[in-house]
Scaffold this motif. Structure first.
Motif: not given
Ligand code: UDX
Length: 440
Positions: A320-325, A355-358, A368-375, A379-388
Motif C-alpha cells: 500500500g505504500k508509494t515508492v518513486a523510482l 504502488i510504484v511511480k517512475g 513505458e514499453i519496458a515497465i508498462p505497469d507503473i505510474i 517530472s521529478l516533482q510529479m514522481a516525489v509527490e505523495d511518495a512514501d
C-alpha cells in the motif's frame, strides 16, 4: 569525382552500426548504411538519428547534409556494390538459456553471399557484431562461401573488428579508442581494415578472427566481473559498518586495479554486459569447462538490484505504500532500458503490494514499453509527490544534485540511494531516513 578513400558499407544501423558509419564518414570515407526499417532509413537521410546518442545528430548533419558522405538505403545490392568493405553490425541477442542467437548474422551472411555471387570485384566482409569465438571463421565464412560459390581469401576478404563503444560515449569511444583490434583471415583482409584506422594514434592489434571475438567477450566479461566484485565487497562492507566508497578509493589508486568500473551499486544492465557474460558462460558450459567466475558474476548481478527493495522492506511494510523510482534507464545519458535494474526493482516492489511511480529525464517511451505497469511521471516533482519512499536507481545529474527542499511534497521520508551519489548527512540533517547501498 570518385574518392581515393575506400568505400564502406554498414549493415545494421543500431548504435554500433550508425555510430561507426557516421564516424567513418567523418574521417572522409564514403559510407552506405543498410537497414530493413524504412523509417530508420528515411530519418538517417534527413540527418535525424533514430537512436539517442550524444553528438550523433551534429555528426549526421555534417556527413549527411553538408558533406554528402553518408546515406542510408533499403537496398543490399546497392550497399555491397558501392562498398569496398562491408561491416556487419547486426544484433546478437540471447537465447532463453543465455547462449547467443546468431539468426540475424547467419541470414545476412547468406544474403551477402548471394550478392557476391553476382559480382567480380573484391570486397572485404568485416564482422563488427559481438559474436562468440569461432563464429567468423566458422559459420560466417562457410555461409559466405556456400552462397557466393566463392572462396574466402581468394575471392573476398574476411575480418573481425570488435567495437568497444559505451552508450552515451560511443562517438568519443570510436574516435579516440584505447586500441583497435583487427582479426583477419589473411594479410590482404587485415590491410583492408587497417587502412581505415591509419590516422588513429592508438595500438592497432592484428590477430586471428577468433582471438578478436574472444577479446571482446573477455573485455566485457572482465568489466562486468569487476562490477559484481565491488558490489559483493559493498554487500560485505555494509554488514561490517564500512563505507565501500572508501574501500573502492583505496583500491582504485592501485594502478593495477584502477578506479574505473569500481563503482558499487545496484548492478550492471544494458544491451551488452548481461548478454555477453551469459553468452561466454554458455560457451564455457558447451565446451565442458563451465566458468565459475562468470556464473558468480551473473548470480551477483541478478540479486543486486533487489538489495534496494530489501533495504526498504527492512524499514517499512511496503504493502500500500508509494515508492518513486528516480531514473529508469540502465545508466545515464541514454534512453536504453535493456536489462535495466529498474525493471527488476519495479517488479519486486509491486509483488510486495507497493504502488510504484517512475521518472527518467530521457527514457520515457522506452521506459513505458519496458515497465508498462507503473505510474510514469513526466517530472521529478510529479514522481516525489505523495511518495512514501524514493529510490535513486539511475545516477542522472538531475538526481546527483537533489536537494531536500525538492522532496517537500513527499508523504514519507525514506530515501534509498542505489547508485551512491547522494550526501547522507545533507538529507539526514533535513529529517530524512536515508540509506546508501554499500554504506551502513
Ligand atoms: C559496455 C562496455 O563498457 C562497452 O565497452 C561495450 O562495447 C558495451 O557494453 P555500456 O553497456 O554502454 O558499455 O555501458 P557501461 O558504461 O559500460 O555500463 C554498463 C553497466 O555497468 C551500466 O548498467 C552501469 O550502471 C554499470 N556500472 C558501470 C556499474 O554498476 N559500476 C561501474 O563502475 C560502471
Amino acid at each position: 569525382m570518385s574518392s581515393s578513400k575506400p568505400r564502406i558499407g554498414i549493415i545494421g544501423t543500431g548504435y554500433v552500426g550508425l555510430v561507426s558509419g557516421a564516424c567513418f564518414a567523418n574521417l572522409g570515407f564514403p559510407v552506405t548504411c543498410l537497414d530493413v526499417v524504412p523509417d530508420k532509413v528515411e530519418k538517417i537521410n534527413r540527418a535525424e538519428p533514430p537512436i539517442f546518442e550524444n553528438g550523433l545528430d551534429a555528426m549526421l548533419t555534417k556527413v549527411v547534409r553538408e558533406e554528402n558522405l553518408l546515406h542510408a538505403t533499403l537496398d543490399r545490392v546497392e550497399t555491397i556494390n558501392s562498398s569496398d568493405l562491408i561491416f556487419i553490425c547486426l544484433p546478437t541477442p540471447s537465447e532463453e538459456d543465455g547462449s547467443i542467437n546468431l539468426r540475424f548474422i547467419t541470414e545476412e551472411a547468406k544474403e551477402i553471399g548471394r550478392v557476391l555471387a553476382t559480382i567480380d570485384d573484391f570486397k572485404t566482409i568485416v564482422v563488427k557484431s559481438t559474436v562468440v569465438p569461432g563464429t567468423t571463421s566458422g559459420v560466417i565464412k562457410d555461409l559466405l562461401e556456400e552462397y557466393s560459390g566463392k572462396k574466402a581469401g581468394l575471392d573476398f576478404g574476411l575480418a573481425m573488428n570488435p567495437e568497444f563503444l559505451m552508450e552515451g560515449l560511443a562517438i568519443s569511444n570510436f574516435t579516440d579508442p584505447d586500441r583497435v583490434v583487427i582479426g583477419a583471415i589473411d594479410d590482404r583482409s587485415f590491410q583492408a581494415v587497417a587502412q581505415l584506422y591509419e590516422s588513429f594514434d592508438c595500438p592497432i592489434q592484428r590477430t586471428t578472427t577468433s582471438a578478436a571475438e574472444m577479446i571482446k567477450y573477455a573485455s566485457n566479461s572482465f568489466l562486468a566481473t569487476k562490477i559484481s566484485f565491488i558490489n559483493e565487497i559493498a554487500n560485505i562492507s555494509e554488514q561490517l559498518g564500512i563505507d565501500v566508497g572508501q574501500v573502492a578509493e583505496g583500491m582504485g589508486t592501485d594502478s593495477r586495479i584502477s578506479s574505473r568500473f569500481l563503482r558499487a551499486g545496484i548492478g550492471f544492465g544494458g544491451s551488452c554486459f548481461p548478454k555477453d557474460v551469459k553468452a561466454l558462460y554458455a560457451v564455457s558450459k558447451a565446451i565442458g569447462h563451465e566458468s565459475n567466475i562468470l556464473k558468480a558474476t551473473l548470480q551477483t548481478n541478478k540479486t543486486q538490484p533487489l538489495r534496494v527493495v530489501q533495504m526498504v522492506n527492512d524499514m517499512i511494510e511496503l504493502k500500500g505504500k508509494t515508492v518513486a523510482l528516480l531514473g529508469l534507464a540502465f545508466k545515464p545519458e541514454t534512453d536504453d532500458m535493456r536489462e535495466a535494474p529498474s525493471i527488476a526493482i519495479a517488479s519486486s516492489l509491486k509483488s510486495k503490494g507497493a504502488i510504484v511511480k517512475g521518472y527518467d529525464p530521457i527514457a520515457k517511451e522506452t521506459a513505458e514499453i519496458a515497465i508498462p505497469d507503473i505510474i510514469h511521471c513526466q517530472s521529478l516533482q510529479m514522481a516525489v509527490e505523495d511518495a512514501d519512499v524514493i529510490i535513486l536507481v539511475t545516477e542522472w545529474d538531475e538526481f546527483k544534485n537533489l536537494q531536500p527542499k525538492q522532496l517537500e511534497k513527499m508523504s514519507g521520508n525514506i530515501i534509498i540511494d542505489g547508485r551512491r551519489v547522494l550526501n547522507k548527512e545533507l538529507f539526514s540533517n533535513a529529517g530524512f531516513k536515508i540509506k546508501i547501498l554499500g554504506q551502513n
